[in-house]
Motif scaffolding. Sequence first.
Motif, PDB file in Angstrom:
ATOM      1  N   PRO A  31       0.811  -1.171  -0.059  1.00  0.00           N
ATOM      2  CA  PRO A  31       0.125  -0.032  -0.076  1.00  0.00           C
ATOM      3  C   PRO A  31       1.132   1.167   0.000  1.00  0.00           C
ATOM      4  N   PHE A  32       0.356   2.123  -0.598  1.00  0.00           N
ATOM      5  CA  PHE A  32       1.275   3.503  -0.876  1.00  0.00           C
ATOM      6  C   PHE A  32       1.181   4.304   0.520  1.00  0.00           C
ATOM      7  N   HIS A  33       2.380   5.064   0.581  1.00  0.00           N
ATOM      8  CA  HIS A  33       2.568   5.928   1.876  1.00  0.00           C
ATOM      9  C   HIS A  33       3.133   7.167   1.270  1.00  0.00           C
ATOM     10  N   GLY A  34       2.746   8.355   1.623  1.00  0.00           N
ATOM     11  CA  GLY A  34       2.851   9.620   1.207  1.00  0.00           C
ATOM     12  C   GLY A  34       4.546  10.075   1.545  1.00  0.00           C
ATOM     13  N   ASP A  35       5.194   9.017   2.139  1.00  0.00           N
ATOM     14  CA  ASP A  35       6.823   9.471   1.969  1.00  0.00           C
ATOM     15  C   ASP A  35       7.559   9.007   0.944  1.00  0.00           C
ATOM     16  N   GLU A  36       6.983   8.069   0.205  1.00  0.00           N
ATOM     17  CA  GLU A  36       7.326   7.363  -0.964  1.00  0.00           C
ATOM     18  C   GLU A  36       7.277   8.741  -2.119  1.00  0.00           C
ATOM     19  N   SER A  37       6.468   9.404  -2.011  1.00  0.00           N
ATOM     20  CA  SER A  37       6.456  10.565  -2.821  1.00  0.00           C
ATOM     21  C   SER A  37       7.539  11.672  -2.634  1.00  0.00           C
ATOM     22  N   THR A  38       7.680  11.771  -1.318  1.00  0.00           N
ATOM     23  CA  THR A  38       8.687  12.641  -0.747  1.00  0.00           C
ATOM     24  C   THR A  38      10.299  12.179  -1.278  1.00  0.00           C
ATOM     25  N   GLN A 322       1.268  -1.574  10.998  1.00  0.00           N
ATOM     26  CA  GLN A 322       0.935  -0.149  10.741  1.00  0.00           C
ATOM     27  C   GLN A 322       1.146   0.332   9.373  1.00  0.00           C
ATOM     28  N   TYR A 323       0.000   0.479   8.405  1.00  0.00           N
ATOM     29  CA  TYR A 323       0.102   0.936   7.077  1.00  0.00           C
ATOM     30  C   TYR A 323       0.264   2.049   6.975  1.00  0.00           C
ATOM     31  N   PHE A 324      -0.175   2.797   8.043  1.00  0.00           N
ATOM     32  CA  PHE A 324      -0.113   4.422   7.782  1.00  0.00           C
ATOM     33  C   PHE A 324      -0.056   4.976   9.258  1.00  0.00           C
ATOM     34  N   GLU A 325       0.404   6.230   9.567  1.00  0.00           N
ATOM     35  CA  GLU A 325       0.355   6.977  10.664  1.00  0.00           C
ATOM     36  C   GLU A 325      -0.592   7.669  10.944  1.00  0.00           C
ATOM     37  N   PRO A 406       3.515   6.770  18.515  1.00  0.00           N
ATOM     38  CA  PRO A 406       3.067   5.468  18.255  1.00  0.00           C
ATOM     39  C   PRO A 406       3.198   5.246  16.704  1.00  0.00           C
ATOM     40  N   TRP A 407       4.505   5.298  16.209  1.00  0.00           N
ATOM     41  CA  TRP A 407       4.729   5.034  14.855  1.00  0.00           C
ATOM     42  C   TRP A 407       5.475   3.683  14.825  1.00  0.00           C
ATOM     43  N   ALA A 408       5.091   2.782  14.106  1.00  0.00           N
ATOM     44  CA  ALA A 408       5.713   1.262  14.207  1.00  0.00           C
ATOM     45  C   ALA A 408       6.985   1.308  13.369  1.00  0.00           C
ATOM     46  N   ARG A 409       7.336   2.226  12.441  1.00  0.00           N
ATOM     47  CA  ARG A 409       8.569   2.290  11.723  1.00  0.00           C
ATOM     48  C   ARG A 409       9.655   2.880  12.643  1.00  0.00           C
ATOM     49  N   TYR A 410       9.520   3.871  13.633  1.00  0.00           N
ATOM     50  CA  TYR A 410      10.355   4.313  14.661  1.00  0.00           C
ATOM     51  C   TYR A 410      10.986   3.144  15.376  1.00  0.00           C
ATOM     52  N   TYR A 411      10.350   1.956  15.568  1.00  0.00           N
ATOM     53  CA  TYR A 411      10.717   0.684  16.306  1.00  0.00           C
ATOM     54  C   TYR A 411      11.564  -0.320  15.592  1.00  0.00           C
ATOM     55  N   LEU A 412      11.410  -0.084  14.100  1.00  0.00           N
ATOM     56  CA  LEU A 412      12.234  -0.803  13.162  1.00  0.00           C
ATOM     57  C   LEU A 412      13.483  -1.223  13.557  1.00  0.00           C
ATOM     58  N   PRO A 413      14.357  -0.629  14.143  1.00  0.00           N
ATOM     59  CA  PRO A 413      15.706  -0.926  14.271  1.00  0.00           C
ATOM     60  C   PRO A 413      15.912  -1.895  15.431  1.00  0.00           C
ATOM     61  N   LEU A 414      14.968  -2.011  16.188  1.00  0.00           N
ATOM     62  CA  LEU A 414      15.117  -3.081  17.279  1.00  0.00           C
ATOM     63  C   LEU A 414      14.354  -4.178  16.828  1.00  0.00           C
ATOM     64  N   LEU A 415      13.590  -4.275  15.837  1.00  0.00           N
ATOM     65  CA  LEU A 415      13.026  -5.619  15.601  1.00  0.00           C
ATOM     66  C   LEU A 415      14.133  -6.881  15.176  1.00  0.00           C
ATOM     67  N   PRO A 416      15.070  -6.395  14.561  1.00  0.00           N
ATOM     68  CA  PRO A 416      16.062  -7.664  14.302  1.00  0.00           C
ATOM     69  C   PRO A 416      16.744  -8.196  15.624  1.00  0.00           C
TER      70      PRO A 416
END
Length: 448
Positions: A31-38, A322-325, A406-416
Motif C-alpha cells: 500500500p502507498f505511503h506519502g513519504d514515497e512521494s517525498t 501499521q500501514y499509515f500513521e 506511536p509509529w511502528a517504523r520508529y521501532y524498526l531498528p529494534l526488531l532484528p
Amino acid sequence: MRRFTLLSSPLDALWLFALAIYALAGAQQIPFHGDESTLIYMGRDYSYLFVEGDLSRLAYDPSWSTSPAEQHLRLLNGTISKTVYGALAQGLGLSPRELNEQWAWNRDYNWNETRGRIPNVELLGRARLASAAQLALAAACFFALLRLTLNRPTAWVASAFFVLHPNILINGRRAMMEGSHLLGLMLVLLAGAWLLQERRWWRYALLGVCAGFALAAKHPNLVACALTLSSCAMLPIWRLLRRQDKGALRDLAGLALAGLIMFAVFLLMNPAWWAAPAQLPALVLDMRADLLRGQIEAFGGYPDFAGQVAGFFQFVFVGARQYFEVAAWAAYEPISAQIANYERSGWAGTLFIGASGRLGLLCLLLALLGAATLWADKRTLPEHRLLLLLWIGGTGLFTLMVTPLPWARYYLPLLPGLIILAAHALVASARWLWRNSRKRAYGIAGLA
C-alpha cells in the motif's frame, strides 16, 4: 578459531534465494505511503549532481534563500535511497521537473493526487523493487551475522522471522529509506562481528566503510554504529587498564581509524555537508528535534512515559502492523483497497505477528529467555555475545526513551534484535528438549 563461511551447504543458498524472492514478490502490492512521494521527489539531487554536474545546488546555504524545501529534506534525511531513486528516474528518461512534488501532509489524499504528487507508476514500481532488493540483502547479512556469531539453526529461524515480519516487509518494501536503513544496520553488525573474530587493520577499515554507509542510509543508524564500535573497544580498554598492552593500543588505534573512515564515507555520500561539516551536526539534531515536535503537535504523541511503555510493547513485542500513521488515511478508499489487496496476496508476512497481546507476552518471554540463554552460551565467542547483547539492550533502551510517537517504523531498528533473542530461545529450548528426550530414552532402554 571457527572459520566463517556464509553458505556451508547448497541448502543455505536455496534458503537465502527463497527469502529474497519473498521480499521482492510483494513489493508491487504494498500500500502507498506519502513519504514515497517525498523520497522520489528528493531523487532530483541525483540529476543535479551526476547529470547537470552542478554541485552548488547541493551545497548548504546558511541563508536558506535557495530551494529551502529541498535543502531541509536534504539535510534531514539519508542519501542512499534518494540517490537510487534518482538514478532509476534518470534511467526512465525523467528530468527533475517531471518528478512529482513532495507529499503535502496538511492536505488530504485527493488534493495530493489531483496535483500530481503521486509518483510515476513505473518509477514507483522500480523504486519499490530497489528498496525490497536492499531488504533482501539485509536479510542475507542478518543470516550471515547469526551464522558467524551463533549457529546455523538460529540463523535459519531468525532469518525466516525477519523476512516474514509484517512491519519489516511494509517498511522495507516501500520506496522510502527503510530498505537501505536495515541494510546499513546489518552491514555494520556483520562487519563488527567479523572484526571481533580476528582483528586485522583491513577489517577495521571495512567496519568504517560499512558504518559510513549506514549513517548515509539513515541518521538513526548512528546508535548502532556507536554501540558496535563501543563493543569492539571494551576488551582493548580492559586490557589496557590492567596493564600496558601494545596490542590493546593497536586495537584502539584501529577503532579510531574505523571512526575516521566512517565519517569520511558519510561526508563523501553527503555533498550538502561539504561546505560546513563542523556546523551541520548540531543543526541537523535541532532539525530532527523540531520535526518530532511538529509531528507530535500535528498527529499526537504519547501522553506520558506509561504510554511510551505501552507503545513499546505494542509495536515491538506484539508487532502491531501499521500501514499509515495519520488516522485520516483510514478513510481514503484507494488506500483501504490497496491494504485489502496486499493482505489477500499471500506476501504480507505471517498472520501470527501482531495478532494479539497474548502472543506479545509470549514474545516478551521468549526475548527474556533468549537473552538469558545467549548470556550463558559458552559455544559463542564472548566478544560476539557482548556485541549482540549490547546492541540489542542499547537499542531497546534508546528506542524506549526517545520515541515520542506511536509509529511502528520508529521501532524498526529494534526488531532484528528481538528476532535474534526469540530465535535463540526457540533453538536452545529445542536442543534442551532433544537432549532430555534422548536421556529418558536411554534410561528406559537401560531399565529394559
